[in-house]
Write an enzyme that holds these catalytic residues in place. Structure first.
Site, PDB file in Angstrom:
ATOM      1  CG  HIS A  12     -10.226  -6.814  -0.563  1.00 58.36           C
ATOM      2  ND1 HIS A  12     -10.186  -7.241   0.740  1.00 58.36           N
ATOM      3  CD2 HIS A  12     -11.543  -6.591  -0.834  1.00 58.36           C
ATOM      4  CE1 HIS A  12     -11.421  -7.287   1.234  1.00 58.36           C
ATOM      5  NE2 HIS A  12     -12.260  -6.889   0.292  1.00 58.36           N
ATOM      6  CD  GLU A  13     -13.064  -4.664  -3.939  1.00 52.18           C
ATOM      7  OE1 GLU A  13     -13.920  -5.522  -4.255  1.00 52.18           O
ATOM      8  OE2 GLU A  13     -13.160  -3.957  -2.922  1.00 52.18           O
ATOM      9  CG  HIS A  19     -14.532  -9.662  -2.842  1.00 52.98           C
ATOM     10  ND1 HIS A  19     -15.031 -10.498  -1.866  1.00 52.98           N
ATOM     11  CD2 HIS A  19     -14.200  -8.509  -2.195  1.00 52.98           C
ATOM     12  CE1 HIS A  19     -15.002  -9.892  -0.695  1.00 52.98           C
ATOM     13  NE2 HIS A  19     -14.509  -8.677  -0.862  1.00 52.98           N
ATOM     14  CG  HIS A  69     -15.413  -9.444   3.395  1.00 52.99           C
ATOM     15  ND1 HIS A  69     -16.573  -8.773   3.118  1.00 52.99           N
ATOM     16  CD2 HIS A  69     -14.450  -8.826   2.672  1.00 52.99           C
ATOM     17  CE1 HIS A  69     -16.321  -7.781   2.291  1.00 52.99           C
ATOM     18  NE2 HIS A  69     -15.042  -7.795   1.994  1.00 52.99           N
TER      19      HIS A  69
END
Length: 381
Positions: free
Chosen positions: A125-126, A129, A135
């Site tokens: 997830h990070e 980013h 998101h």
């Protein structure tokens, strides 16, 4: 297992908070207003570890596995910077956080080893980013898919749920099951209260993902124009698949499709043929814990012009959480299989029947740990 995300192009530099799942973790995201927040497609993305992270072999192994995933699924490459002066610096900071895209003024921090951040899902997830993706639930079209309850969200976290202007979705569909989507009860003031409600109620327990979906990967490839850069010829991929940027002789396929051109059943799939009467099949799937999802497709076929009706008289999973993250059963009844489907686990035992849009449907059984079992009744209508 697969969901959708987007690039934020127009905003000012700033530090914003982030809540990931039920942990209140802080993220500092630098939002950059021009193309300088994209990484190079021709040069490896540099990274290095601070001493504390390097010393913890489990954390380092998860970071390297997340790097391997993004490198293997996109045209991007990564290389450890032995000078420790540029690129992504993996740290053990105050929570889980990452810069949004490339920081053009030196090194940028990505924190994992703290407050429950030490897991593969958060690393993936990070890193998404850091590649420039925000998101899912802050898309401008999210109100067509979510009812947001800002008054139920803990103080200081609300802006993480607010729509962001100037976003790109590349016309990809909204995906509840994206790794970049929070769960329905994340950051709630009152435990068990929904902060987001799915407009399609079937998806209430299907928000969030443990690893990037088909669409999560595709948006990174679209953002960096990967397939047009690395492959001289685009393959005739079917069913919304597209040419793999690192393996130009095969397609990347939505879950539920397989083969070189996404026109075959997935490898290892159980294939069932529906009739006019209900038939029964028992799914039992599980095993040792893994950082990577294990899954098995169950493909149900019916005659052209017919649709498939399924029921789940019994369901048993070891995951009792509200996001079905550890294991579960997933129903994919749409003709377009790009998005993740409706997931069942724990207390979320389906009490109604489901009917497919076409004459082919897919039921996925999956686990990261534990097991999932179900009795499936199916017929065509």
């Amino acid at each position: 297992m697969f969901s959708l995300v987007f690039l934020l192009i127009g905003a000012t530099m700033g530090a914003i908070n982030d809540a990931k799942m039920v942990h209140y973790r802080l993220r500092r995201q630098a939002i950059i207003a021009n193309s300088s927040n994209s990484w190079s497609k021709t040069e490896p993305i540099p990274y290095f570890f601070e001493s504390g992270v390097r010393a913890v072999s489990e954390v380092r192994a998860q970071i390297l596995a997340a790097i391997a995933f993004w490198q293997g699924s996109t045209c991007l490459n990564f290389k450890e910077d032995t000078t420790k002066t540029k690129g992504i610096k993996f740290i053990s900071g105050n929570g889980c956080f990452s810069t949004l895209g490339r920081w053009p003024y030196g090194t940028q921090e990505l924190s994992l080893y703290n407050l429950g951040c030490n897991n593969m899902a958060t690393a993936l997830h990070e890193m998404e980013h850091a590649l420039g993706v925000n998101h899912q639930m802050t898309r401008l079209d999210r109100d067509s898919y979510l009812t947001m309850h800002e008054d139920r969200i803990v103080a200081g976290i609300v802006k993480e749920y607010q729509k962001k202007p100037n976003t790109q979705t590349f016309n990809l569909p909204y995906e509840y099951g994206s790794v970049m989507h929070y769960t329905g009860g994340s950051a709630a003031k009152v435990s068990g209260q929904a902060t987001m409600e799915a407009v399609d109620k079937d998806y209430q327990q299907s928000m969030g993902g443990q690893e990037p979906s088909f669409l999560d990967v595709q948006i990174v490839n679209l953002l960096y124009k990967c397939t047009t850069v690395t492959c001289k010829t685009q393959l005739p991929c079917k069913n919304y698949g597209y040419t793999h940027p690192k393996k130009c002789n095969v397609c990347i396929c939505p879950e539920g499709w397989g083969g070189a051109y996404c026109d075959q059943n997935p490898a290892g799939a159980v294939v069932l043929t529906a009739s006019t009467n209900f038939q029964t099949y028992n799914i039992d799937f599980g095993g040792a814990a893994s950082n990577v999802a294990k899954s098995r497709a169950h493909v149900i076929n019916a005659p052209v012009g017919k649709r498939i009706e399924v029921k789940f008289p019994t369901l048993k999973t070891t995951d009792m959480e509200n996001s079905c993250g550890k294991n579960g059963i997933e129903w994919k009844g749409k003709t377009d299989l790009r998005t993740r489907g409706v997931r069942f686990c724990g207390w979320n035992v389906p009490t109604k029947s489901y009917v497919s849009q076409g004459n082919r449907a897919v039921i996925m059984a999956y686990y990261y740990s534990g097991s999932a079992s179900a009795t499936v009744q199916y017929r065509y209508v």
